[in-house]
Design a protein around this motif. Structure first.
Motif, PDB file in Angstrom:
ATOM      1  N   TYR A   1       0.848  -1.193   0.000  1.00  0.00           N
ATOM      2  CA  TYR A   1       0.000   0.000   0.000  1.00  0.00           C
ATOM      3  C   TYR A   1       0.884   1.243   0.000  1.00  0.00           C
ATOM      4  O   TYR A   1       1.777   1.386   0.849  1.00  0.00           O
ATOM      5  CB  TYR A   1      -0.897   0.006   1.243  1.00  0.00           C
ATOM      6  CG  TYR A   1      -1.721   1.262   1.403  1.00  0.00           C
ATOM      7  CD1 TYR A   1      -2.949   1.393   0.769  1.00  0.00           C
ATOM      8  CD2 TYR A   1      -1.267   2.321   2.193  1.00  0.00           C
ATOM      9  CE1 TYR A   1      -3.714   2.535   0.917  1.00  0.00           C
ATOM     10  CE2 TYR A   1      -2.024   3.474   2.336  1.00  0.00           C
ATOM     11  CZ  TYR A   1      -3.247   3.576   1.699  1.00  0.00           C
ATOM     12  OH  TYR A   1      -3.994   4.727   1.840  1.00  0.00           O
TER      13      TYR A   1
ATOM     14  N   ARG B   1       0.508   5.499  -0.276  1.00  0.00           N
ATOM     15  CA  ARG B   1      -0.301   6.713  -0.353  1.00  0.00           C
ATOM     16  C   ARG B   1       0.648   7.884  -0.540  1.00  0.00           C
ATOM     17  O   ARG B   1       1.619   8.038   0.215  1.00  0.00           O
ATOM     18  CB  ARG B   1      -1.143   6.920   0.903  1.00  0.00           C
ATOM     19  CG  ARG B   1      -2.016   8.188   0.842  1.00  0.00           C
ATOM     20  CD  ARG B   1      -2.860   8.340   2.098  1.00  0.00           C
ATOM     21  NE  ARG B   1      -3.587   9.596   2.085  1.00  0.00           N
ATOM     22  CZ  ARG B   1      -4.779   9.792   1.527  1.00  0.00           C
ATOM     23  NH1 ARG B   1      -5.379   8.784   0.922  1.00  0.00           N
ATOM     24  NH2 ARG B   1      -5.364  10.973   1.566  1.00  0.00           N
TER      25      ARG B   1
ATOM     26  N   GLU C   1      -3.878   6.546  -3.867  1.00  0.00           N
ATOM     27  CA  GLU C   1      -3.580   5.286  -3.200  1.00  0.00           C
ATOM     28  C   GLU C   1      -3.244   4.241  -4.261  1.00  0.00           C
ATOM     29  O   GLU C   1      -4.068   3.940  -5.127  1.00  0.00           O
ATOM     30  CB  GLU C   1      -4.768   4.822  -2.356  1.00  0.00           C
ATOM     31  CG  GLU C   1      -5.035   5.708  -1.154  1.00  0.00           C
ATOM     32  CD  GLU C   1      -6.166   5.175  -0.285  1.00  0.00           C
ATOM     33  OE1 GLU C   1      -6.267   5.606   0.874  1.00  0.00           O
ATOM     34  OE2 GLU C   1      -6.957   4.326  -0.770  1.00  0.00           O
TER      35      GLU C   1
ATOM     36  N   ARG D   1      -9.781  -2.477   0.945  1.00  0.00           N
ATOM     37  CA  ARG D   1     -10.826  -1.514   0.562  1.00  0.00           C
ATOM     38  C   ARG D   1     -12.229  -1.996   0.964  1.00  0.00           C
ATOM     39  O   ARG D   1     -13.163  -1.957   0.177  1.00  0.00           O
ATOM     40  CB  ARG D   1     -10.786  -1.237  -0.936  1.00  0.00           C
ATOM     41  CG  ARG D   1      -9.524  -0.564  -1.443  1.00  0.00           C
ATOM     42  CD  ARG D   1      -9.439   0.895  -1.142  1.00  0.00           C
ATOM     43  NE  ARG D   1     -10.409   1.672  -1.882  1.00  0.00           N
ATOM     44  CZ  ARG D   1     -10.323   2.995  -2.047  1.00  0.00           C
ATOM     45  NH1 ARG D   1      -9.303   3.663  -1.542  1.00  0.00           N
ATOM     46  NH2 ARG D   1     -11.246   3.647  -2.697  1.00  0.00           N
TER      47      ARG D   1
ATOM     48  N   GLY E   1      -7.169   4.149   6.669  1.00  0.00           N
ATOM     49  CA  GLY E   1      -8.141   4.757   5.776  1.00  0.00           C
ATOM     50  C   GLY E   1      -8.068   6.260   5.777  1.00  0.00           C
ATOM     51  O   GLY E   1      -7.071   6.863   6.193  1.00  0.00           O
ATOM     52  N   HIS E   2      -9.153   6.870   5.346  1.00  0.00           N
ATOM     53  CA  HIS E   2      -9.212   8.315   5.153  1.00  0.00           C
ATOM     54  C   HIS E   2     -10.560   8.812   5.662  1.00  0.00           C
ATOM     55  O   HIS E   2     -11.610   8.327   5.238  1.00  0.00           O
ATOM     56  CB  HIS E   2      -9.043   8.636   3.662  1.00  0.00           C
ATOM     57  CG  HIS E   2      -9.097  10.087   3.341  1.00  0.00           C
ATOM     58  ND1 HIS E   2     -10.234  10.698   2.850  1.00  0.00           N
ATOM     59  CD2 HIS E   2      -8.166  11.067   3.450  1.00  0.00           C
ATOM     60  CE1 HIS E   2      -9.988  11.975   2.668  1.00  0.00           C
ATOM     61  NE2 HIS E   2      -8.748  12.224   3.013  1.00  0.00           N
TER      62      HIS E   2
ATOM     63  N   ASP F   1      -3.512   5.520   9.980  1.00  0.00           N
ATOM     64  CA  ASP F   1      -3.117   4.118  10.094  1.00  0.00           C
ATOM     65  C   ASP F   1      -3.161   3.822  11.586  1.00  0.00           C
ATOM     66  O   ASP F   1      -2.268   4.195  12.334  1.00  0.00           O
ATOM     67  CB  ASP F   1      -1.718   3.924   9.518  1.00  0.00           C
ATOM     68  CG  ASP F   1      -1.230   2.481   9.611  1.00  0.00           C
ATOM     69  OD1 ASP F   1      -1.369   1.878  10.682  1.00  0.00           O
ATOM     70  OD2 ASP F   1      -0.700   1.969   8.618  1.00  0.00           O
TER      71      ASP F   1
ATOM     72  N   ALA G   1     -15.965   7.443   6.656  1.00  0.00           N
ATOM     73  CA  ALA G   1     -14.577   7.233   6.247  1.00  0.00           C
ATOM     74  C   ALA G   1     -14.545   6.250   5.083  1.00  0.00           C
ATOM     75  O   ALA G   1     -15.510   5.531   4.827  1.00  0.00           O
ATOM     76  CB  ALA G   1     -13.738   6.700   7.406  1.00  0.00           C
ATOM     77  N   GLU G   2     -13.421   6.249   4.374  1.00  0.00           N
ATOM     78  CA  GLU G   2     -13.128   5.231   3.377  1.00  0.00           C
ATOM     79  C   GLU G   2     -11.969   4.399   3.917  1.00  0.00           C
ATOM     80  O   GLU G   2     -10.916   4.943   4.260  1.00  0.00           O
ATOM     81  CB  GLU G   2     -12.739   5.865   2.045  1.00  0.00           C
ATOM     82  CG  GLU G   2     -13.875   6.600   1.350  1.00  0.00           C
ATOM     83  CD  GLU G   2     -13.458   7.141  -0.006  1.00  0.00           C
ATOM     84  OE1 GLU G   2     -12.281   6.935  -0.381  1.00  0.00           O
ATOM     85  OE2 GLU G   2     -14.298   7.762  -0.676  1.00  0.00           O
ATOM     86  N   LEU G   3     -12.162   3.094   4.001  1.00  0.00           N
ATOM     87  CA  LEU G   3     -11.133   2.215   4.536  1.00  0.00           C
ATOM     88  C   LEU G   3     -10.179   1.779   3.424  1.00  0.00           C
ATOM     89  O   LEU G   3     -10.608   1.403   2.325  1.00  0.00           O
ATOM     90  CB  LEU G   3     -11.758   0.994   5.188  1.00  0.00           C
ATOM     91  CG  LEU G   3     -12.651   1.271   6.408  1.00  0.00           C
ATOM     92  CD1 LEU G   3     -13.208  -0.046   6.960  1.00  0.00           C
ATOM     93  CD2 LEU G   3     -11.875   2.011   7.492  1.00  0.00           C
ATOM     94  N   ALA G   4      -8.879   1.836   3.722  1.00  0.00           N
ATOM     95  CA  ALA G   4      -7.874   1.319   2.795  1.00  0.00           C
ATOM     96  C   ALA G   4      -7.683  -0.183   3.011  1.00  0.00           C
ATOM     97  O   ALA G   4      -7.680  -0.962   2.069  1.00  0.00           O
ATOM     98  CB  ALA G   4      -6.544   2.042   2.981  1.00  0.00           C
ATOM     99  N   TYR G   5      -7.545  -0.587   4.294  1.00  0.00           N
ATOM    100  CA  TYR G   5      -7.428  -2.008   4.614  1.00  0.00           C
ATOM    101  C   TYR G   5      -7.654  -2.217   6.102  1.00  0.00           C
ATOM    102  O   TYR G   5      -7.518  -1.308   6.923  1.00  0.00           O
ATOM    103  CB  TYR G   5      -6.070  -2.586   4.197  1.00  0.00           C
ATOM    104  CG  TYR G   5      -4.861  -1.842   4.726  1.00  0.00           C
ATOM    105  CD1 TYR G   5      -4.334  -2.103   5.983  1.00  0.00           C
ATOM    106  CD2 TYR G   5      -4.208  -0.888   3.946  1.00  0.00           C
ATOM    107  CE1 TYR G   5      -3.211  -1.416   6.459  1.00  0.00           C
ATOM    108  CE2 TYR G   5      -3.100  -0.205   4.394  1.00  0.00           C
ATOM    109  CZ  TYR G   5      -2.604  -0.480   5.658  1.00  0.00           C
ATOM    110  OH  TYR G   5      -1.506   0.198   6.123  1.00  0.00           O
TER     111      TYR G   5
END
Length: 314
Positions: free
Chosen positions: A34, A36, A102, A180, A203-204, A266, A307-311
């Motif tokens: 990952y 960013r 990302e 995601r 995430g963000h 994170d 939020a938007e999760l990355a992982y």
């Protein structure tokens, strides 16, 4: 207290570029990388290489190279035995100077699966055996906010120059990686949150966010031994428990809450017999006293909010 990643997870926060780090144990299916970042001022190109060594001239299994020179494109290639292979090229580049991006590279038995901002972008076949690929190199006109290796090997040479081993007796993180995932998100924690186990949520936070919640729960009783709730409207970070149908005493005093509108995070939760330790972007955010007898009974993670999760990884 400094954050020590558990084996199987190797994050870097705001690392300088060039960024060169070992891939503990080499590549294997299921691993995820990952990144960013943002394009640097005056950008013309950057590259992400998965290589067999850290020095110039090493074989490169995957050369990922966005170029911005009026003929914007992304080049994919392999460098082996001193020569470049046949280029694969995409003319549409998803990178823009106006926003962070990302980049995720997931390793499968057949190929590298590349996504940008959650959208599938390209698949590149293996041209060099995976176990030979032991270094990640990021160079060029890019500013990194985070670079994480997820699902890396345990007990191998690590990026910090020594053996990964099991520092401080930390149980290894073995996944699988939830890449995601959509919110609301609920997942079982296999084996429960045994002492010293780590759970990572990255995430963000949305720009118009009102709240973001992470619950560690006991599925059998619906108890919540750890409730984390960032309330953006009141600018507070609530920590609490919900046991036997009753909320406990809130804790909300904190100097700086990084879980704010528009921010990347994170977040790592580490369980313990005495307390939970929570870190964000490598810095200790708070400790929360454990109010139950057996943390292994915590077997569910639940995530809600704006939020938007990355992982998610544990």
């Amino acid at each position: 207290m400094a954050f020590v990643p558990a084996p199987g997870y190797d994050p870097a926060y705001d690392p300088p570029v060039p960024y060169i780090t070992a891939i503990p144990g080499g590549l294997r299916p299921g691993m995820l990388f990952y990144i960013r970042g943002t394009l640097a001022k005056g950008y013309t190109r950057f590259r992400v290489d998965y290589a067999t060594g850290q020095y110039e001239g090493s074989d490169i299994a995957l050369h990922f190279n966005p170029r911005f020179d009026g003929r914007d494109r992304v080049i994919f290639n392999t460098f082996q035995n001193g020569a470049w292979g046949e280029e694969e090229k995409k003319k549409d580049t998803p990178f823009s100077s106006s926003r962070p991006f990302e980049l995720v590279v997931q390793i499968t038995q057949a190929n590298y699966q590349i996504t940008v901002d959650g959208k599938p972008y390209h698949e590149y076949s293996h041209h060099i055996p995976m176990d030979r690929v032991t270094w990640l190199n990021v160079k060029g006109d890019i500013v990194l906010q985070a670079a994480s290796i997820i699902g890396c090997g345990v007990g191998s040479a690590g990026s910090k120059g020594g053996a990964v081993g099991i520092p401080g007796g930390l149980p290894p993180m073995v996944g699988p990686v939830c890449n995601r995932p959509a919110i609301p998100f609920t997942a079982n924690i296999p084996g429960g949150m045994i002492p010293k186990r780590t759970l990572v949520v990255a995430g963000h936070i949305s720009s118009g966010a009102k709240s973001f919640i992470i619950n560690l729960k006991k599925y059998s009783s619906n108890d919540i031994p750890l409730h984390i709730n960032s309330r953006m409207i009141k600018n507070v970070l609530i920590r609490n428990t919900f046991l036997n149908g009753v909320w406990g005493e809130e804790e909300k005093d904190i100097q700086n809450n990084p879980l704010q509108k528009g921010q990347f995070f994170d977040l790592s939760i580490r369980s313990g017999d005495q307390n939970f330790k929570v870190y964000v972007n490598g810095h200790c955010l708070f400790r929360f006293d454990n109010r139950i007898k057996n943390v292994q009974e915590i077997d569910t993670v639940e995530i809600q909010g704006d939020a938007e999760l990355a992982y998610v990884f544990f």
